[in-house]
Design a protein around this motif. Structure first.
Motif, PDB file in Angstrom:
ATOM      1  N   GLY A 135      22.503  56.210 -32.634  1.00 13.44           N
ATOM      2  CA  GLY A 135      22.595  54.987 -31.851  1.00 13.44           C
ATOM      3  C   GLY A 135      22.092  55.115 -30.429  1.00 13.44           C
ATOM      4  O   GLY A 135      22.213  54.174 -29.632  1.00 13.44           O
ATOM      5  N   ARG A 136      21.468  56.247 -30.073  1.00 13.48           N
ATOM      6  CA  ARG A 136      21.051  56.458 -28.686  1.00 13.48           C
ATOM      7  C   ARG A 136      19.572  56.810 -28.532  1.00 13.48           C
ATOM      8  O   ARG A 136      19.017  56.699 -27.437  1.00 13.48           O
ATOM      9  CB  ARG A 136      21.907  57.548 -28.038  1.00 13.48           C
ATOM     10  N   ILE A 137      18.919  57.244 -29.613  1.00 14.78           N
ATOM     11  CA  ILE A 137      17.480  57.529 -29.586  1.00 14.78           C
ATOM     12  C   ILE A 137      16.801  56.666 -30.634  1.00 14.78           C
ATOM     13  O   ILE A 137      17.236  56.634 -31.793  1.00 14.78           O
ATOM     14  CB  ILE A 137      17.196  59.021 -29.876  1.00 14.78           C
ATOM     15  N   GLY A 138      15.766  55.968 -30.236  1.00 19.52           N
ATOM     16  CA  GLY A 138      15.073  55.093 -31.171  1.00 19.52           C
ATOM     17  C   GLY A 138      13.584  55.392 -31.204  1.00 19.52           C
ATOM     18  O   GLY A 138      13.026  55.967 -30.261  1.00 19.52           O
ATOM     19  N   ALA A 139      12.954  55.026 -32.294  1.00 18.87           N
ATOM     20  CA  ALA A 139      11.511  55.187 -32.431  1.00 18.87           C
ATOM     21  C   ALA A 139      10.946  53.949 -33.103  1.00 18.87           C
ATOM     22  O   ALA A 139      11.559  53.403 -34.034  1.00 18.87           O
ATOM     23  CB  ALA A 139      11.174  56.432 -33.246  1.00 18.87           C
ATOM     24  N   ILE A 163      17.166  47.826 -31.016  1.00 16.90           N
ATOM     25  CA  ILE A 163      16.452  48.307 -32.200  1.00 16.90           C
ATOM     26  C   ILE A 163      17.429  48.555 -33.345  1.00 16.90           C
ATOM     27  O   ILE A 163      17.173  48.212 -34.500  1.00 16.90           O
ATOM     28  CB  ILE A 163      15.655  49.585 -31.869  1.00 16.90           C
ATOM     29  N   ASN A 164      18.577  49.129 -33.017  1.00 15.39           N
ATOM     30  CA  ASN A 164      19.577  49.407 -34.048  1.00 15.39           C
ATOM     31  C   ASN A 164      20.147  48.119 -34.627  1.00 15.39           C
ATOM     32  O   ASN A 164      20.459  48.051 -35.823  1.00 15.39           O
ATOM     33  CB  ASN A 164      20.701  50.274 -33.479  1.00 15.39           C
ATOM     34  N   GLU A 165      20.312  47.085 -33.806  1.00 14.73           N
ATOM     35  CA  GLU A 165      20.800  45.801 -34.308  1.00 14.73           C
ATOM     36  C   GLU A 165      19.823  45.196 -35.319  1.00 14.73           C
ATOM     37  O   GLU A 165      20.224  44.590 -36.308  1.00 14.73           O
ATOM     38  CB  GLU A 165      21.026  44.828 -33.146  1.00 14.73           C
ATOM     39  N   ALA A 174      29.205  42.916 -40.071  1.00 11.73           N
ATOM     40  CA  ALA A 174      30.297  43.172 -39.127  1.00 11.73           C
ATOM     41  C   ALA A 174      30.883  44.568 -39.338  1.00 11.73           C
ATOM     42  O   ALA A 174      31.186  45.279 -38.376  1.00 11.73           O
ATOM     43  CB  ALA A 174      31.383  42.111 -39.292  1.00 11.73           C
ATOM     44  N   HIS A 175      31.033  44.975 -40.606  1.00 12.82           N
ATOM     45  CA  HIS A 175      31.560  46.302 -40.904  1.00 12.82           C
ATOM     46  C   HIS A 175      30.592  47.388 -40.421  1.00 12.82           C
ATOM     47  O   HIS A 175      31.014  48.409 -39.864  1.00 12.82           O
ATOM     48  CB  HIS A 175      31.804  46.443 -42.403  1.00 12.82           C
ATOM     49  N   LEU A 176      29.298  47.171 -40.621  1.00 14.56           N
ATOM     50  CA  LEU A 176      28.299  48.145 -40.170  1.00 14.56           C
ATOM     51  C   LEU A 176      28.329  48.293 -38.654  1.00 14.56           C
ATOM     52  O   LEU A 176      28.231  49.400 -38.120  1.00 14.56           O
ATOM     53  CB  LEU A 176      26.906  47.723 -40.627  1.00 14.56           C
ATOM     54  N   GLN A 177      28.470  47.173 -37.971  1.00  9.24           N
ATOM     55  CA  GLN A 177      28.481  47.216 -36.509  1.00  9.24           C
ATOM     56  C   GLN A 177      29.714  47.945 -35.977  1.00  9.24           C
ATOM     57  O   GLN A 177      29.658  48.609 -34.937  1.00  9.24           O
ATOM     58  CB  GLN A 177      28.408  45.795 -35.950  1.00  9.24           C
ATOM     59  N   GLU A 227      31.056  50.491 -37.286  1.00  4.07           N
ATOM     60  CA  GLU A 227      30.848  51.940 -37.430  1.00  4.07           C
ATOM     61  C   GLU A 227      30.127  52.541 -36.236  1.00  4.07           C
ATOM     62  O   GLU A 227      30.257  53.736 -35.962  1.00  4.07           O
ATOM     63  CB  GLU A 227      30.017  52.233 -38.692  1.00  4.07           C
ATOM     64  N   MET A 228      29.342  51.729 -35.545  1.00  6.12           N
ATOM     65  CA  MET A 228      28.519  52.239 -34.459  1.00  6.12           C
ATOM     66  C   MET A 228      29.330  52.371 -33.173  1.00  6.12           C
ATOM     67  O   MET A 228      30.355  51.705 -32.992  1.00  6.12           O
ATOM     68  CB  MET A 228      27.323  51.303 -34.224  1.00  6.12           C
ATOM     69  N   PRO A 229      28.883  53.217 -32.261  1.00  7.51           N
ATOM     70  CA  PRO A 229      29.567  53.342 -30.969  1.00  7.51           C
ATOM     71  C   PRO A 229      29.624  51.994 -30.256  1.00  7.51           C
ATOM     72  O   PRO A 229      28.654  51.229 -30.269  1.00  7.51           O
ATOM     73  CB  PRO A 229      28.689  54.342 -30.196  1.00  7.51           C
ATOM     74  N   THR A 230      30.781  51.685 -29.667  1.00  5.96           N
ATOM     75  CA  THR A 230      30.936  50.389 -29.005  1.00  5.96           C
ATOM     76  C   THR A 230      30.233  50.353 -27.650  1.00  5.96           C
ATOM     77  O   THR A 230      29.861  49.279 -27.174  1.00  5.96           O
ATOM     78  CB  THR A 230      32.428  50.080 -28.806  1.00  5.96           C
ATOM     79  N   ALA A 231      30.039  51.508 -27.039  1.00  5.51           N
ATOM     80  CA  ALA A 231      29.412  51.556 -25.716  1.00  5.51           C
ATOM     81  C   ALA A 231      27.904  51.340 -25.816  1.00  5.51           C
ATOM     82  O   ALA A 231      27.250  51.808 -26.757  1.00  5.51           O
ATOM     83  CB  ALA A 231      29.692  52.896 -25.045  1.00  5.51           C
ATOM     84  N   THR A 232      27.355  50.601 -24.865  1.00  2.00           N
ATOM     85  CA  THR A 232      25.906  50.422 -24.784  1.00  2.00           C
ATOM     86  C   THR A 232      25.250  51.757 -24.441  1.00  2.00           C
ATOM     87  O   THR A 232      25.775  52.512 -23.618  1.00  2.00           O
ATOM     88  CB  THR A 232      25.576  49.395 -23.685  1.00  2.00           C
ATOM     89  N   PRO A 233      24.119  52.093 -25.091  1.00  2.00           N
ATOM     90  CA  PRO A 233      23.430  53.341 -24.725  1.00  2.00           C
ATOM     91  C   PRO A 233      23.215  53.432 -23.220  1.00  2.00           C
ATOM     92  O   PRO A 233      22.788  52.462 -22.584  1.00  2.00           O
ATOM     93  CB  PRO A 233      22.102  53.232 -25.480  1.00  2.00           C
ATOM     94  N   ALA A 234      23.521  54.564 -22.664  1.00  2.00           N
ATOM     95  CA  ALA A 234      23.469  54.739 -21.209  1.00  2.00           C
ATOM     96  C   ALA A 234      22.033  54.680 -20.704  1.00  2.00           C
ATOM     97  O   ALA A 234      21.088  55.060 -21.418  1.00  2.00           O
ATOM     98  CB  ALA A 234      24.101  56.082 -20.834  1.00  2.00           C
ATOM     99  N   PRO A 235      21.832  54.197 -19.471  1.00  2.00           N
ATOM    100  CA  PRO A 235      20.482  54.219 -18.888  1.00  2.00           C
ATOM    101  C   PRO A 235      19.917  55.635 -18.882  1.00  2.00           C
ATOM    102  O   PRO A 235      20.632  56.602 -18.614  1.00  2.00           O
ATOM    103  CB  PRO A 235      20.713  53.707 -17.459  1.00  2.00           C
ATOM    104  N   ALA A 236      18.627  55.748 -19.208  1.00  2.00           N
ATOM    105  CA  ALA A 236      17.991  57.063 -19.307  1.00  2.00           C
ATOM    106  C   ALA A 236      16.709  57.147 -18.496  1.00  2.00           C
ATOM    107  O   ALA A 236      16.060  58.192 -18.470  1.00  2.00           O
ATOM    108  CB  ALA A 236      17.692  57.382 -20.775  1.00  2.00           C
TER     109      ALA A 236
END
Length: 483
Positions: free
Chosen positions: A231-235, A270-272, A287-290, A292-301
């Motif tokens: 949930g934090r790295i996307g391609a 992207i994950n959504e 809703a169930h899938l969501q 499972e994912m971390p509730t926090a927004t991915p941190a600024p990078a």
């Protein structure tokens, strides 16, 4: 026995009903089907070129055109849209982006895209070897989840290696979800993926074409290429998971392509998109899938401003098309486009013509010869027109260039899965990213200049053209909206 069958066949052929009534009955049925198909076609909101192409097919070859239209003719199917979650994901508490107030961002957002987000880091992947290495490394480093979506999974060394790696990670407790388009992965979505299934991973096919689930399931393909790790790295980009697109070692015949690894709040968007597609294809609760994912927004990078743009039947408008059109029409100095297939609609084509005639730096790069000869035939009309208007039409020479990207005024870039053709812009499920940051624009410009250097200007068109090639070209262009 054979004699009996032969006698029955002759009796059937000589029967008065067979000789007289049946042909007329079949003709009436064919006419009624054609009328029904044309009525339905005219009631749908389609591009004029698309409508005319289907009318041509139905009117002149009804026994082929009508069944094809009933199977493949749908676009924004209402029943499909009602069953699939509407895509306009929002990431709560995300880093605000100054780009949100730009005309392009407003147009995209109004048409169903998510607002741009700041705080991202973008690593562009300019080669298939670099892309494979980054993807494989991220899979090995995954701690919780690997979400992967592709249009093509190759039945080759690359496909096998990735399936083995994903199965290994699944056995180690990582949640692996692999979403395959059922048409693009027709030969690899079954037993080929069994090692992953047996290891505890999940494999789902998007809109199976055998048997047809809906009237439009064979036509509406998921062309998105997405990977999300923890949930934090996307391609995302244009590369499929096959040896033509990527691999651990250099391959001379490998296609040129483009993509990016992303960290930051945009990964949540992207994950959504992935979760919505997965829920639709698997029947699982979104809703169930969501949850499972971390509730926090991915941190600024980083400092990159990105706008994730999903397009397709699950989006209210046509944001990728509207965005491209807006970029073309608002360009002040330059419009650079790299695409494997170029079959625009009339509005986009005329907009490019006007900008070229106005003296803007319009550059279009297509492969000298793509992997689809009929699209090469259909594009000739548009390439000649742009060339005559003063655009710089370039033919990429080393091989197949599969990259899909655009850069305007060397300031705003667009890359992703969508080709510059009617199918990608109006039919398929696609995804792209718009970058508003100067460092990313500079890197895209550098990559595109390398492509320009490997391309040659389109030769001057012949003044006297042969009849048969002209006819073939016109037919291909007429049917271009169906390609």
């Amino acid at each position: 026995m054979m004699e009996t069958l032969k006698n029955f066949y002759h009796a059937f052929r000589e029967h008065p009903i067979t000789n007289g009534l049946l042909p007329h009955l079949l003709t009436v049925i064919g006419v009624l089907l054609a009328v029904f198909a044309i009525a339905r076609l005219m009631s749908e909101r389609k591009q004029p070129g698309n409508t005319f192409a289907w009318l041509f097919a139905i009117a002149f070859v009804p026994y082929v055109g009508v069944p094809l239209y009933l199977m493949f003719g749908g676009r924004k199917l209402k029943r499909l849209a009602s069953r699939k979650a509407r895509l306009c994901p929002i990431v709560p508490n995300a880093h605000p982006s100054p780009a949100a107030g730009s005309p392009l961002a407003r147009i995209l957002t109004t048409n169903g895209a998510s607002p741009p987000l700041g705080g991202n880091r973008v690593q562009f992947l300019g080669s298939g070897e670099e892309s494979f290495a980054a993807l494989e490394h991220s899979f090995r480093e995954a701690r919780h989840s690997i979400h992967l979506m592709t249009f093509i999974l190759g039945r080759d060394a690359v496909g096998k290696r990735l399936i083995r790696l994903l199965a290994h990670r699944a056995r180690e407790g990582v949640k692996v979800r692999l979403l395959l388009d059922s048409l693009g992965c027709f030969t690899t979505s079954g037993r080929f993926c069994d090692p992953l299934r047996e290891a505890g991973g999940e494999v789902v096919k998007f809109m199976p074409v055998v048997p047809l689930q809906t009237r439009g399931s064979a036509n509406l393909r998921n062309h998105r290429k997405i990977a999300i790790i923890d949930g934090r790295i996307g391609a995302l980009g244009g590369r499929n998971l096959a040896i033509e697109y990527m691999g651990p070692t250099f391959l001379k015949r490998r296609w040129r392509d483009f993509g990016a690894m992303i960290e930051g709040p945009a990964v949540g968007l992207i994950n959504e998109v992935f979760l919505a597609d997965w829920a639709f294809a698997s029947g699982q609760s979104l809703a169930h899938l969501q949850k499972e994912m971390p509730t926090a927004t991915p941190a600024p990078a980083g400092d990159s401003e990105l706008q994730i743009v999903a397009s397709g039947p699950d989006v209210a408008g046509d944001p990728l098309y509207e965005g491209i059109l807006s970029l073309v029409q608002q360009a002040e100095h330059s419009i650079w486009i790299v695409t494997p297939y170029f079959i625009p609609d009339e509005v986009l084509y005329r907009s490019l013509l006007l900008q070229a005639r106005a003296g803007k730096d319009v550059r279009l790069v297509v492969p000298a010869r793509s992997n689809h000869p009929i699209t090469d035939l259909a594009r000739r009309y548009y390439l000649r027109g742009l060339h005559a208007a003063g655009a710089n039409v370039l033919l990429y020479q080393p091989g197949m260039n599969h990259a899909k990207m655009m850069l305007v005024d060397e300031r705003t870039g667009l890359f992703g899965s969508a080709n510059m053709d009617l199918r990608s812009l109006f039919v398929n499920f696609e995804i792209g990213a718009v970058t508003y940051s100067a460092p990313e624009a500079a890197k895209i410009a550098e990559w595109m200049r390398e492509v320009f250097a490997l391309s040659k200007p389109m030769p001057e068109p012949r003044k006297e053209r042969r009849l048969m090639p002209v006819i073939g070209e016109e037919i291909a262009r007429l049917l271009a909206p169906l390609l």
